[in-house]
Design a protein around this motif. Sequence first.
Motif, PDB file in Angstrom:
ATOM      1  N   PRO A 187      22.656 -15.758 -16.140  1.00 47.06           N
ATOM      2  CA  PRO A 187      22.347 -15.637 -17.565  1.00 47.06           C
ATOM      3  C   PRO A 187      20.849 -15.417 -17.763  1.00 47.06           C
ATOM      4  O   PRO A 187      20.052 -15.609 -16.841  1.00 47.06           O
ATOM      5  N   PRO A 188      20.433 -15.042 -18.983  1.00 43.68           N
ATOM      6  CA  PRO A 188      19.050 -14.583 -19.197  1.00 43.68           C
ATOM      7  C   PRO A 188      17.957 -15.547 -18.765  1.00 43.68           C
ATOM      8  O   PRO A 188      16.983 -15.124 -18.131  1.00 43.68           O
ATOM      9  N   VAL A 189      18.052 -16.833 -19.109  1.00 43.01           N
ATOM     10  CA  VAL A 189      16.974 -17.769 -18.760  1.00 43.01           C
ATOM     11  C   VAL A 189      16.832 -17.882 -17.247  1.00 43.01           C
ATOM     12  O   VAL A 189      15.724 -17.829 -16.699  1.00 43.01           O
ATOM     13  N   ALA A 190      17.947 -18.028 -16.553  1.00 40.88           N
ATOM     14  CA  ALA A 190      17.914 -18.140 -15.097  1.00 40.88           C
ATOM     15  C   ALA A 190      17.442 -16.844 -14.453  1.00 40.88           C
ATOM     16  O   ALA A 190      16.698 -16.864 -13.471  1.00 40.88           O
ATOM     17  N   ALA A 191      17.880 -15.712 -14.998  1.00 41.18           N
ATOM     18  CA  ALA A 191      17.472 -14.419 -14.444  1.00 41.18           C
ATOM     19  C   ALA A 191      15.971 -14.205 -14.606  1.00 41.18           C
ATOM     20  O   ALA A 191      15.299 -13.680 -13.704  1.00 41.18           O
ATOM     21  N   ALA A 192      15.421 -14.616 -15.749  1.00 41.39           N
ATOM     22  CA  ALA A 192      13.980 -14.469 -15.969  1.00 41.39           C
ATOM     23  C   ALA A 192      13.188 -15.334 -14.994  1.00 41.39           C
ATOM     24  O   ALA A 192      12.149 -14.908 -14.472  1.00 41.39           O
ATOM     25  N   TYR A 193      13.689 -16.533 -14.746  1.00 43.16           N
ATOM     26  CA  TYR A 193      13.008 -17.413 -13.781  1.00 43.16           C
ATOM     27  C   TYR A 193      13.090 -16.819 -12.379  1.00 43.16           C
ATOM     28  O   TYR A 193      12.087 -16.803 -11.646  1.00 43.16           O
ATOM     29  N   ARG A 194      14.270 -16.346 -11.991  1.00 37.13           N
ATOM     30  CA  ARG A 194      14.424 -15.694 -10.682  1.00 37.13           C
ATOM     31  C   ARG A 194      13.407 -14.570 -10.525  1.00 37.13           C
ATOM     32  O   ARG A 194      12.709 -14.476  -9.512  1.00 37.13           O
ATOM     33  N   ASP A 195      13.302 -13.712 -11.523  1.00 37.76           N
ATOM     34  CA  ASP A 195      12.416 -12.559 -11.432  1.00 37.76           C
ATOM     35  C   ASP A 195      10.949 -12.980 -11.350  1.00 37.76           C
ATOM     36  O   ASP A 195      10.152 -12.363 -10.627  1.00 37.76           O
ATOM     37  N   ALA A 196      10.587 -14.034 -12.092  1.00 39.63           N
ATOM     38  CA  ALA A 196       9.201 -14.507 -12.048  1.00 39.63           C
ATOM     39  C   ALA A 196       8.846 -15.016 -10.659  1.00 39.63           C
ATOM     40  O   ALA A 196       7.764 -14.717 -10.129  1.00 39.63           O
ATOM     41  N   LEU A 197       9.759 -15.772 -10.046  1.00 43.25           N
ATOM     42  CA  LEU A 197       9.456 -16.322  -8.722  1.00 43.25           C
ATOM     43  C   LEU A 197       9.446 -15.227  -7.664  1.00 43.25           C
ATOM     44  O   LEU A 197       8.611 -15.235  -6.754  1.00 43.25           O
ATOM     45  N   LEU A 198      10.345 -14.258  -7.773  1.00 39.40           N
ATOM     46  CA  LEU A 198      10.344 -13.151  -6.822  1.00 39.40           C
ATOM     47  C   LEU A 198       9.048 -12.346  -6.884  1.00 39.40           C
ATOM     48  O   LEU A 198       8.640 -11.747  -5.885  1.00 39.40           O
ATOM     49  N   ALA A 199       8.407 -12.339  -8.059  1.00 40.29           N
ATOM     50  CA  ALA A 199       7.171 -11.577  -8.234  1.00 40.29           C
ATOM     51  C   ALA A 199       5.921 -12.366  -7.870  1.00 40.29           C
ATOM     52  O   ALA A 199       4.812 -11.825  -7.924  1.00 40.29           O
ATOM     53  N   ASN A 249      23.165 -10.685  -4.877  1.00 44.11           N
ATOM     54  CA  ASN A 249      23.440 -10.055  -6.171  1.00 44.11           C
ATOM     55  C   ASN A 249      24.285 -10.968  -7.060  1.00 44.11           C
ATOM     56  O   ASN A 249      25.313 -10.563  -7.610  1.00 44.11           O
ATOM     57  N   VAL A 250      23.839 -12.214  -7.210  1.00 45.46           N
ATOM     58  CA  VAL A 250      24.553 -13.187  -8.029  1.00 45.46           C
ATOM     59  C   VAL A 250      24.179 -12.968  -9.496  1.00 45.46           C
ATOM     60  O   VAL A 250      22.994 -13.024  -9.849  1.00 45.46           O
ATOM     61  N   PRO A 251      25.149 -12.718 -10.356  1.00 50.75           N
ATOM     62  CA  PRO A 251      24.831 -12.529 -11.781  1.00 50.75           C
ATOM     63  C   PRO A 251      24.373 -13.840 -12.414  1.00 50.75           C
ATOM     64  O   PRO A 251      24.947 -14.896 -12.165  1.00 50.75           O
TER      65      PRO A 251
END
Length: 223
Positions: free
Chosen positions: A179-191, A175-177
């Motif tokens: 910023p938006p660009v990194a979070a969007a990349y994280r979510d794309a790879l998780l999906a 649960n590492v917070p």
Amino acid sequence: MFDLYIGNKNYSSWSLRPWLLMKHFAIPFTEHMVSVAGRDYNAALKPLAGNARVPCLHEDGFQVWESIAIAETLAERYSQMWPADARARARARSISAEMHAGFAKLRTAMPMNLKFRLKGKPATPEVQRDIDRVVEIWTEARSQFATGNGPWLFGEFSVADAMFAPVVCRFNVYNVPLPPVAAAYRDALLAHPAMLEWHAAALTETEAHAHYDQLADDYGGPR
């Protein structure tokens, strides 16, 4: 025909990299899983890999070990694994090598365990420096080198995405917070479909490691 020897999917971050790369590019291979949970050097793996570690790729009995070496070996046949632009390709290689060799504090504090979703806690300064560097890498790649409509670091999926996949998993588990660009990349790879396949298989594994499980308490328990 390739044979890929990997460790437990719940724990083996190194194994995820070549597995994901080969899945994404639809390279046929036979998967062989060996137990690595809670072990350091394991002489029983010596016949499977010269360094007695997984992952190890076999082709007609010839072994290639270390995730970055496996990726480079495959990319010699599948050039689309690296960005087409020369500078983007050089940057992708740089950050892939940095990921392979670095981020020791982050790895130690947040070992791979896909069965957890933790509340998280503030990182130590040393771990936070590693986190900040990963965010810097992702942000630069997405803002300066990504082309087309692809969601990956360089637009199209590359070796670099496979190399950073375990960090994506760690950021999600702990649960590492971001910023938006990194979070969007994280979510794309998780999906990514292959990531979902790996995660689903990890959840069915029964072998446990007490040290990793203790981290649920250290990081605030499940959320």
